[in-house]
Enzyme design. Structure first.
Site, mmCIF file in Angstrom:
data_model
loop_
_atom_site.group_PDB
_atom_site.id
_atom_site.type_symbol
_atom_site.label_atom_id
_atom_site.label_comp_id
_atom_site.label_asym_id
_atom_site.label_seq_id
_atom_site.Cartn_x
_atom_site.Cartn_y
_atom_site.Cartn_z
ATOM 1 N N ASP A 68 0.776 -1.145 0.513
ATOM 2 C CA ASP A 68 0.006 -0.126 -0.055
ATOM 3 C C ASP A 68 1.015 1.185 0.479
ATOM 4 O OD1 ASP A 68 1.052 -0.564 2.911
ATOM 5 O OD2 ASP A 68 -0.831 -1.168 2.874
ATOM 6 N N GLU A 114 -10.060 -2.293 5.394
ATOM 7 C CA GLU A 114 -10.402 -1.620 6.848
ATOM 8 C C GLU A 114 -11.850 -2.128 7.107
ATOM 9 O OE1 GLU A 114 -8.531 -0.088 9.606
ATOM 10 O OE2 GLU A 114 -8.418 1.534 8.585
HETATM 11 C C1 F6R Z 1 1.115 -1.580 6.705
HETATM 12 C C2 F6R Z 1 -0.262 -2.731 6.166
HETATM 13 C C3 F6R Z 1 -0.369 -2.231 7.411
HETATM 14 C C4 F6R Z 1 0.240 -2.564 8.880
HETATM 15 C C5 F6R Z 1 -0.690 -2.677 9.797
HETATM 16 C C6 F6R Z 1 0.153 -3.333 11.015
HETATM 17 O O1 F6R Z 1 1.653 -1.582 5.098
HETATM 18 O O2 F6R Z 1 0.058 -2.890 5.415
HETATM 19 O O3 F6R Z 1 -1.337 -3.462 7.253
HETATM 20 O O4 F6R Z 1 0.842 -4.011 8.355
HETATM 21 O O5 F6R Z 1 -0.755 -1.528 9.842
HETATM 22 O O6 F6R Z 1 1.160 -2.260 11.423
HETATM 23 P P1 F6R Z 1 2.000 -1.610 12.704
HETATM 24 O O7 F6R Z 1 2.764 -3.079 12.704
HETATM 25 O O8 F6R Z 1 2.379 -0.486 12.630
HETATM 26 O O9 F6R Z 1 1.223 -2.746 14.295
#
Ligand code: F6R
Length: 261
Positions: A67, A143
């Site tokens: 993304d 989401e």
């Molecule tokens: C980002 C993504 C998101 C993150 C998720 C967890 O490329 O795909 O799905 O993996 O928001 O984020 P962290 O690791 O910051 O808790």
């Protein structure tokens, strides 16, 4: 799903990195799906240590990121282009051969998304997709209520995700409302998925993903239909799993030939 519980963050990040390294060593021209966020910073640090110490060639790899924020230039400090350079690519000598990250500045977002899907197809599909999970169950930026049949497209972030991700922006900057993200089906088509999560903050999400109902209200639960998903977590992230002892027993008794690291 295979659930692997490591005692702490370092051990879990190390195991995820070993799984990636083994894949790259055995198939240097792999197509890797990559993620960003706090979790992956630990995984990429461990991966770089192994790539350097074991002299793993990365110059044939093709990568696709999940993304990117809409409206952020690649050199914006909070863009995922910049994140990937900072946490992985800049330190990878000679590689990867081709890096793909959605263009958040694309004038024609629909064409950008269709082109991204096309590029994945032309690369032969994703061999191994690295994933993190949002507390609301997002994978990529799919989401809650995202179609479980979705492909790469524009998504609007929830207020909760924007609030959590403000940590990556300056205090006076607004977190973008929109992203381009691979869809749930784009992720599901990866041959192998590697989900990584750390900490008690992720415990409820991990339990819902692994043991809850499959529902668009919790997009990560779609991975229950994926045939080859590994979930690498630390003890705190495993703390709400009902069958935790079973997963630990399965892993402890795993025949050596089945191990992936
Ligand atoms: C980002 C993504 C998101 C993150 C998720 C967890 O490329 O795909 O799905 O993996 O928001 O984020 P962290 O690791 O910051 O808790």
């Amino acid at each position: 799903m295979e659930v692997i519980i490591e005692p702490d963050v370092d051990a879990a990040a190390e195991l995820a990195a070993r799984i990636l390294v083994r894949r790259i060593r055995e198939h240097p021209a792999s197509v890797l799906g990559l993620a960003t966020g706090g979790t992956q910073e630990r995984v990429y640090a461990a991966l770089l240590r192994l790539v350097h110490s074991d002299r793993i060639p990365t110059d044939q790899l093709v990568t696709f990121n999940l993304d990117e924020y809409v409206g952020l230039a690649p050199d914006h400090p909070a863009s995922y282009h910049r994140y990937m350079q900072q946490h992985l690519f800049a330190a990878m000598e000679g590689g990867p051969k081709r890096i793909n990250i959605p263009n958040g500045l694309a004038r024609d977002i629909v064409a950008e998304c269709a082109g991204y899907e096309q590029a994945i197809r032309e690369a032969g599909g994703i061999d191994l997709q690295l994933l993190g999970i949002g507390e609301d169950g997002h994978i990529g930026f799919n989401e809650p209520t995202s179609s479980l049949g979705s492909r790469t497209r524009l998504k609007t972030l929830t207020a909760e995700t924007r609030w959590i991700n403000r940590a990556f922006f300056k205090p006076d900057e607004e977190v973008p409302h929109h992203v381009i993200t691979m869809g749930v089906v784009t992720i599901m088509e990866a041959r192998t998925c590697l989900m990584v999560a750390f900490g008690e903050r992720k415990a409820a999400a991990i339990a819902a993903m692994v043991e809850g109902p499959v529902t668009a209200m919790f997009p990560a639960s779609a991975l229950q239909y994926h045939r080859d998903t590994m979930v690498v977590i630390d003890e705190p992230a495993a703390s709400q799993l009902k069958l935790r002892d079973y997963y630990q027993g399965v892993y402890a008794a795993k025949p050596a030939w089945q191990r992936r690291d």
